[in-house]
Design a protein around this motif. Structure first.
Motif, PDB file in Angstrom:
ATOM      1  N   ARG A 199      32.638  33.211  35.777  1.00  7.78           N
ATOM      2  CA  ARG A 199      32.965  33.885  37.309  1.00  7.78           C
ATOM      3  C   ARG A 199      31.310  34.491  37.763  1.00  7.78           C
ATOM      4  O   ARG A 199      30.654  34.917  36.906  1.00  7.78           O
ATOM      5  CB  ARG A 199      34.032  34.623  37.251  1.00  7.78           C
ATOM      6  N   LEU A 377      42.834  32.359  41.718  1.00  7.67           N
ATOM      7  CA  LEU A 377      41.687  33.254  41.331  1.00  7.67           C
ATOM      8  C   LEU A 377      40.311  32.557  41.602  1.00  7.67           C
ATOM      9  O   LEU A 377      39.293  32.899  41.782  1.00  7.67           O
ATOM     10  CB  LEU A 377      42.036  33.757  39.923  1.00  7.67           C
ATOM     11  N   ASP A 381      37.201  33.547  44.007  1.00 12.24           N
ATOM     12  CA  ASP A 381      35.889  33.620  43.324  1.00 12.24           C
ATOM     13  C   ASP A 381      35.005  32.854  44.533  1.00 12.24           C
ATOM     14  O   ASP A 381      33.717  33.194  44.576  1.00 12.24           O
ATOM     15  CB  ASP A 381      35.638  33.178  41.950  1.00 12.24           C
ATOM     16  N   ASP A 403      35.279  41.584  41.171  1.00 14.13           N
ATOM     17  CA  ASP A 403      36.149  41.012  40.121  1.00 14.13           C
ATOM     18  C   ASP A 403      37.692  41.346  40.196  1.00 14.13           C
ATOM     19  O   ASP A 403      38.103  42.359  40.102  1.00 14.13           O
ATOM     20  CB  ASP A 403      35.868  41.411  38.634  1.00 14.13           C
ATOM     21  N   ARG A 405      40.244  39.754  39.127  1.00 14.40           N
ATOM     22  CA  ARG A 405      41.359  39.316  38.160  1.00 14.40           C
ATOM     23  C   ARG A 405      42.545  40.262  37.889  1.00 14.40           C
ATOM     24  O   ARG A 405      43.744  39.764  37.398  1.00 14.40           O
ATOM     25  CB  ARG A 405      40.690  38.870  37.032  1.00 14.40           C
ATOM     26  N   SER A 406      42.116  41.551  37.993  1.00 19.24           N
ATOM     27  CA  SER A 406      43.234  42.465  37.742  1.00 19.24           C
ATOM     28  C   SER A 406      44.340  42.666  38.603  1.00 19.24           C
ATOM     29  O   SER A 406      45.595  42.977  38.442  1.00 19.24           O
ATOM     30  CB  SER A 406      42.556  43.807  37.672  1.00 19.24           C
ATOM     31  N   GLY A 408      45.341  39.458  40.301  1.00 18.79           N
ATOM     32  CA  GLY A 408      45.977  38.062  39.862  1.00 18.79           C
ATOM     33  C   GLY A 408      46.868  37.996  38.825  1.00 18.79           C
ATOM     34  O   GLY A 408      46.876  38.978  37.954  1.00 18.79           O
ATOM     35  N   GLU A 411      44.423  35.505  34.004  1.00 18.08           N
ATOM     36  CA  GLU A 411      43.167  35.428  33.703  1.00 18.08           C
ATOM     37  C   GLU A 411      42.671  34.231  34.075  1.00 18.08           C
ATOM     38  O   GLU A 411      43.337  33.095  33.870  1.00 18.08           O
ATOM     39  CB  GLU A 411      42.510  35.614  32.242  1.00 18.08           C
ATOM     40  N   LEU A 412      41.286  34.045  34.756  1.00 16.83           N
ATOM     41  CA  LEU A 412      40.691  32.723  35.173  1.00 16.83           C
ATOM     42  C   LEU A 412      40.409  32.197  33.937  1.00 16.83           C
ATOM     43  O   LEU A 412      39.580  32.595  32.996  1.00 16.83           O
ATOM     44  CB  LEU A 412      39.427  32.935  35.887  1.00 16.83           C
TER      45      LEU A 412
END
Length: 413
Positions: A199, A377, A381, A403, A405-406, A408, A411-412
């Protein structure tokens, strides 16, 4: 097995050809296409006529309430995506979103938060992942052909018809599209992140308007009524195209939307020349550029790794990438030898990617060893790179890419 119920938001060209027509024909064994909504009812009714009379709704909320769809396909103008996506999720529907998923960081955060709250799923339609040529590059990288990837040089060039077209319509204002670094480059940023399986971390970007916008040239309001039709390089008579004439000229009375606005309009505030320097979490570096006024259409890239270099790219004879001159990947080994890797040419939109993507997301049960299906995600990005690049251009400095991800659900990958 009971077919899922689908509804569609949007009745423009992408909505019609990528989603509506296929849902009403090639996908009808898997899709129960129950309705379409577009604020412009003329366009919605025309789309319905071409798709076997699918019901047209005058209100999005009413369509959700009456149909109770399993899935909502969002293919409206970019700046409206977040509203339709969030309402659909809150109504208990999964969402298939045309890219870009949205246009800025604030809307991206809101979408991811709604997805997490609802427990439903967003799929973003990144069709280039499914184009055999781009997929072959992913296969080669996964196989370790060039080892660890350190650097990518990626250049995309739009010709003076396709590129200019973005400056005639709603895309030409940053508030509507996020500019080409969001609307168009989301394709490219997603492909690069997918190739790298990493990412974005930080970037610095540059942008300017050199051809379109208020350049001090003689101009009218639109091509259809312009006094400079014989002297302007970019004059275009959209009434000669049946789709344009029916779906846009014939629908102007509803919303006043002109599909042939002057390319030199002072309201244009997006860039036609763009460059982004980006660092990924993997440590790989990207040098990216996009111009919207090239003499011809296509792209090229060089991917440099610890064991060699891949040189890729194509020249296109059509805006939807369906006509390709060649499909060869050049592999340069460290010992100086070279191998030409032929990739079978694919017909169809986006280098054959459109049909493969539809089969994967609508039919289901398709194996996905390359991770071609994209989640929210990935959509976030690719959008954030363009959105933060716009901020970098405005502020003139290096910026971090948030970032999310927290927020979504997962995890990507």
């Amino acid at each position: 097995m009971t077919k899922k119920k689908y509804v569609l938001v949007g009745a423009g060209g992408r909505a019609l050809y990528m989603f509506a027509k296929p849902m009403a024909t090639e996908l009808q064994d898997d899709v129960d296409f129950r309705g379409v909504f577009d604020p412009n009812q003329t366009r919605a009714k025309l789309l319905s006529e071409e798709c076997g009379g699918v019901p047209v709704y005058a209100d999005f909320h009413g369509m959700l309430a009456e149909v109770e769809p399993d899935v909502v396909v969002v293919a409206s103008a970019d700046y409206t995506h977040h509203d339709y996506i969030i309402e659909s999720l809150e109504a208990g529907c999964d969402v298939i979103s045309e890219k870009p998923m949205t246009i800025d960081e604030e809307k991206t955060r809101a979408i991811l938060e709604a997805e997490r709250r609802s427990g439903k799923k967003i799929t973003v339609t990144f069709n280039l992942r499914f184009a055999p040529y781009f997929a072959k590059v992913k296969e080669l990288i996964l196989a370790g052909t060039i080892g660890d990837v350190y650097h990518i040089q990626f250049e995309w060039f739009l010709d003076r018809d396709h590129g200019a077209d973005y400056f005639r319509r709603w895309h030409s204002e940053m508030k509507n599209s996020g500019g080409l670094l969001v609307h168009k480059s989301t394709h490219h940023f997603d492909i690069i992140s997918w190739w790298l399986a990493s990412r974005p971390k930080q970037l610095q970007a540059f942008g300017s308007r050199n051809v379109y916008g208020n350049q001090g040239k003689p101009r009218g309001e639109r091509c259809m009524t312009c006094d400079y039709t014989t002297s302007c390089e970019f004059y275009k008579d959209i009434t000669k195209d049946r789709f344009m004439a029916d779906y846009y000229v014939g629908a102007e009375h509803e919303d006043g939307y002109w599909r042939d606005r002057c390319l030199f309009d002072e309201r244009i505030d997006i860039y036609d020349t763009m460059s982004v320097n980006l660092e990924y979490e993997s440590g790989a570096l990207l040098n990216y550029s996009l111009v919207a006024y090239s003499p011809y259409e296509g792209w090229k890239a060089a991917i440099n790794g610890s064991k060699g270099r891949l040189e890729v790219g194509n020249v296109y004879r059509s805006a939807d990438m369906s006509a390709v001159d060649s499909s060869t990947i050049t592999y340069h080994r460290l010992d100086g030898t070279t191998e030409l890797i032929k990739v079978p040419t694919q017909n169809g939109g986006h280098g054959g990617g459109d049909e493969k993507l539809r089969r994967a997301i609508f039919t289901g049960g398709v194996e996905d060893p390359l991770g071609q299906q994209a989640d929210s995600l990935a959509g976030a990005d690719s959008c954030l790179i363009g959105a933060i690049a716009n901020c970098s251009i405005k502020e003139g400095k290096l910026l971090q890419v948030p970032d999310l991800r927290s927020i979504g659900k997962a995890e990507l990958q």
